[in-house]
Scaffold this active site. Sequence first.
Site, short mmCIF file in Angstrom:
data_model
loop_
_atom_site.label_atom_id
_atom_site.label_comp_id
_atom_site.label_asym_id
_atom_site.label_seq_id
_atom_site.Cartn_x
_atom_site.Cartn_y
_atom_site.Cartn_z
N LYS A 52 52.37 68.53 28.90
CA LYS A 52 51.06 68.02 29.33
C LYS A 52 50.10 68.03 28.15
O LYS A 52 49.36 67.08 27.92
CB LYS A 52 50.51 68.87 30.50
N GLN A 96 49.04 75.50 37.01
CA GLN A 96 50.49 75.33 37.04
C GLN A 96 51.11 76.26 38.09
O GLN A 96 50.88 77.47 38.06
CB GLN A 96 51.07 75.62 35.64
N ASP A 119 45.48 67.20 40.51
CA ASP A 119 46.79 67.29 41.18
C ASP A 119 46.72 66.74 42.61
O ASP A 119 47.74 66.47 43.23
CB ASP A 119 47.21 68.76 41.26
#
Length: 284
Positions: A52, A96, A119
């Site tokens: 990322k 995460q 997300d």
Amino acid sequence: MGTRINGRELAETMQVEIKKEVEELAEKNIQPGLAVLLVGEDPASQVYVRNKETTAKKLGIYSQILRYEETITEKQLLEEIKRLNGDPKIHGILVQLPLPKQIDEEKVILTIDPKKDVDGFHPVNMGKLLTGDATMIPCTPYGIMKMLEAYSIDVDGKQAVVVGRSNIVGKPVACLLLEKNATVTVTHSHTQDLKAITSQADILVVAIGKGHFITKDYVKDGAVVIDVGMNRNAQGKLIGDVKFDEVEPKTSYITPVPKGVGPMTITMLMQQTVKACKIQELGL
Ligand code: NDP
């Protein structure tokens, strides 16, 4: 023999467009910013976070990778998220997963400002997805829809079967397929006679996390097969949920693993960060 959907190539094409958008924002003195929070030393998470960071840099997106000890308390992590909610340089926040046991994942997701929830896991964004009004869409399902679109695969009126019902993949992809007028069936570990259902599918999306589970008997001739699975076999090789070699000849289109869904997920994250930035900075 099915056409292989080249997720890597499509991701690269999309990244060129995203980079252009970032450059246009730079002319207005705006830079999209992404914060990625990583707790502990999970090896797979380390790799995802590194990817990322590299992709963000490549596209000119400002990124902050925030690493925390495995022992961080829930309160401390929530405080960090609140701080980032108020940081004007940060437009997207991603925590995460998975998180250590002492931290309640739901509380973490609820603490992220829905506007910065790149997300798309916050209940506000999940709710909007359900009503067909989504701005922040979970990245993997969003990437799947982009792949179908890029290969001009018509979803309207088709029988779509989703195997797996996670909040991250199964449920949101089912919503997005429904939004595009597919007739959607969602299956899971309690589903009886799974084969009878999947073998009716014009579009079969598989997200179960079991290597090579879907064999040719599960697949209808001419189906489109999207394999989300990422599993390691006994030799440590990355394999999908679908037994690619035997399924591919039956399909019209199929995603391989690797170079299928995976590269699209990270690209959609970048796109959502730019989108979140535009909403926050320009009110778009
Ligand atoms: P989860 O473990 O959260 O969910 C798995 C789902 O599969 C559950 O709904 C479960 O049913 C269902 N399932 C398990 N076994 C069976 C079975 N035998 N028959 C039918 N359904 C079954 O997984 P995720 O959705 O998070 O991930 C799925 C896979 O996708 C993993 O391999 C993961 O690594 C990969 N992944 C890949 C991404 C990418 O970018 N390429 C992104 C995200 C995930 P039940 O609900 O009843 O338990």
